[in-house]
Enzyme design. Structure first.
Site, PDB file in Angstrom:
ATOM      1  N   CYS A 115    -126.798-121.630 -40.115  1.00  0.00           N
ATOM      2  CA  CYS A 115    -127.876-121.438 -41.107  1.00  0.00           C
ATOM      3  C   CYS A 115    -129.160-122.184 -40.781  1.00  0.00           C
ATOM      4  O   CYS A 115    -130.172-121.961 -41.434  1.00  0.00           O
ATOM      5  CB  CYS A 115    -127.406-121.862 -42.488  1.00  0.00           C
ATOM      6  SG  CYS A 115    -126.179-120.755 -43.165  1.00  0.00           S
ATOM      7  N   HIS A 255    -133.593-123.593 -47.419  1.00  0.00           N
ATOM      8  CA  HIS A 255    -132.537-122.607 -47.133  1.00  0.00           C
ATOM      9  C   HIS A 255    -131.841-122.279 -48.452  1.00  0.00           C
ATOM     10  O   HIS A 255    -131.568-123.174 -49.260  1.00  0.00           O
ATOM     11  CB  HIS A 255    -131.547-123.215 -46.133  1.00  0.00           C
ATOM     12  CG  HIS A 255    -130.323-122.387 -45.918  1.00  0.00           C
ATOM     13  ND1 HIS A 255    -130.380-121.048 -45.617  1.00  0.00           N
ATOM     14  CD2 HIS A 255    -129.002-122.705 -45.979  1.00  0.00           C
ATOM     15  CE1 HIS A 255    -129.151-120.586 -45.487  1.00  0.00           C
ATOM     16  NE2 HIS A 255    -128.294-121.573 -45.703  1.00  0.00           N
ATOM     17  N   ASN A 285    -127.205-115.941 -49.884  1.00  0.00           N
ATOM     18  CA  ASN A 285    -127.414-116.652 -48.626  1.00  0.00           C
ATOM     19  C   ASN A 285    -127.450-115.639 -47.477  1.00  0.00           C
ATOM     20  O   ASN A 285    -126.414-115.117 -47.080  1.00  0.00           O
ATOM     21  CB  ASN A 285    -126.287-117.676 -48.432  1.00  0.00           C
ATOM     22  CG  ASN A 285    -126.471-118.509 -47.170  1.00  0.00           C
ATOM     23  OD1 ASN A 285    -127.329-118.230 -46.345  1.00  0.00           O
ATOM     24  ND2 ASN A 285    -125.642-119.533 -47.028  1.00  0.00           N
TER      25      ASN A 285
END
Ligand code: UT7
Length: 328
Positions: A115, A255, A285
């Site tokens: 990520c 994020h 996500n």
């Protein structure tokens, strides 16, 4: 003044199919109330159809970027794709995207740091601009997380979605763009977040498939603890060493993994909720698309000279924070 790498445009693409919490209630033992309160997610986008890989979304985001910035594909010298769900193990998804959008003179490669890849790739792309060797670099974050999500695993299937977004980096001599970064890796984090099979250690076999080893394995609560501490730490560190007060920060661009992790990071920085870019409710996500998708969503509100703090945390573990001054 020294040359810095400024973001001079953003392009984005999310697939049409909307997977809502209500639909997930029919697939696994969960509720809209649980998902909303524990993660902040209401819906996510899913790329449907045969033979549709990450590159399909990445190419659409890059196409929009080229059109918006009026960039001739022949002038692009480098394209980096940040992805954890490449179309193929090789060749790189960046190569497939470059071909799809007609980049004939660029070299291109993928990066994978789960990520955090978009931040790592942004900083990598910026180095080519800062060195003075390249003038137009595209960094695209794209992931088809639905390809590695087990839709019988209620702890994980609620979290992830598909999407892509891209930025153009160009030289600035007025002090705009990427000004500082802290990027970190702790490989002992592998135990908590990984995909067990499909790589060279455990190539696919009927057994790995039967054991569901081609899906995301995550110990959510452990990852949560590391994410809260580390993402907040590096964001605060980048602010401190650039002498930025909470008033100086126009936007936190975090994020989008869990709204509670985002809130903890903002609290630690002392930044109010009105300065935090948020779209986790609509996209979940999307791994490497979260940060550039935020930039795309908030682009109309951004002003030249705004101080942005980007922050990410992901599998690896990897994490980092970037300080950049918005250029337009
Ligand atoms: O981007 C990459 C980095 N990844 C992350 O940042 C993710 C970090 N982790 C998280 O966001 C959170 O840990 C989750 C959202 C994954 C889970 O939230 P949590 O508050 O940590 O829950 P938990 O895993 O500790 O589970 C609490 C309870 C458990 O039940 P028991 O054992 O207490 O009876 C779970 O079985 O919640 C249960 N649970 C669910 N209940 C309803 C887990 N998933 C669900 C669900 N619906 N979807």
């Amino acid at each position: 003044m020294k040359t810095t790498a400024a973001i001079t445009g953003v392009g984005a693409y999310v697939p049409d199919y909307v997977l809502t919490n209500l639909e997930l209630e029919k697939l696994v033992d969960t509720t809209d109330a649980w998902i909303t309160s524990r993660t902040g997610i209401k819906e996510r986008r899913i790329l449907k159809g045969e033979n549709q890989g990450t590159s399909v979304m990445g190419a659409k985001a890059v196409q929009q970027l080229l059109a918006k910035t009026n960039t001739n594909p022949d002038d692009v010298e480098l394209l980096i794709c940040a992805t954890t769900t490449p179309d193929l193990l090789f060749p790189a998804t960046a190569n497939i995207i470059s071909n799809a959008v007609g980049l004939k003179k660029a070299f291109s490669f993928d990066m994978n740091a789960a990520c955090s890849t978009f931040l790592f790739a942004l900083v990598t792309g910026a180095q080519y601009i800062q060195a003075g060797t390249h003038k137009k670099v595209i960094v695209v974050g794209a992931d088809k997380m639905s390809a590695i999500v087990d839709y019988t695993d209620r702890a994980n299937c609620i979290l992830f979605g598909d999407g892509a977004a891209a930025v153009l980096l160009e030289p600035s001599t007025d002090g705009f763009g990427i000004l500082d970064q802290v990027l970190r890796t702790d490989g002992s984090g592998e135990a908590y977040l990984h995909q067990k099979a499909g790589g060279s250690r455990r190539p696919p076999t009927p057994e790995t498939i039967a054991a569901k080893e081609h899906y995301i394995y995550q110990e959510g609560a452990s990852v949560f603890k590391f994410a809260v501490t580390n993402m907040a730490d590096v964001a605060a560190q980048v602010m401190e060493r650039n002498h930025l007060s909470k008033e100086d920060v126009a936007w936190l661009v975090p994020h989008q993994a869990n709204k509670r992790i985002i809130d903890a990071t903002a609290n630690r920085m002392g930044v109010g909720a009105e300065k935090v870019m948020l779209n986790i409710d609509r996209y979940g996500n999307t791994t490497n698309a979260t940060i550039p998708l935020c930039l795309a969503d908030y682009e109309p509100q951004l002003k030249r000279g705004d101080n942005l703090i980007l922050a990410a945390f992901g599998g690896g573990f990897t994490w980092g924070s970037v300080y950049l001054k918005w250029a337009y």
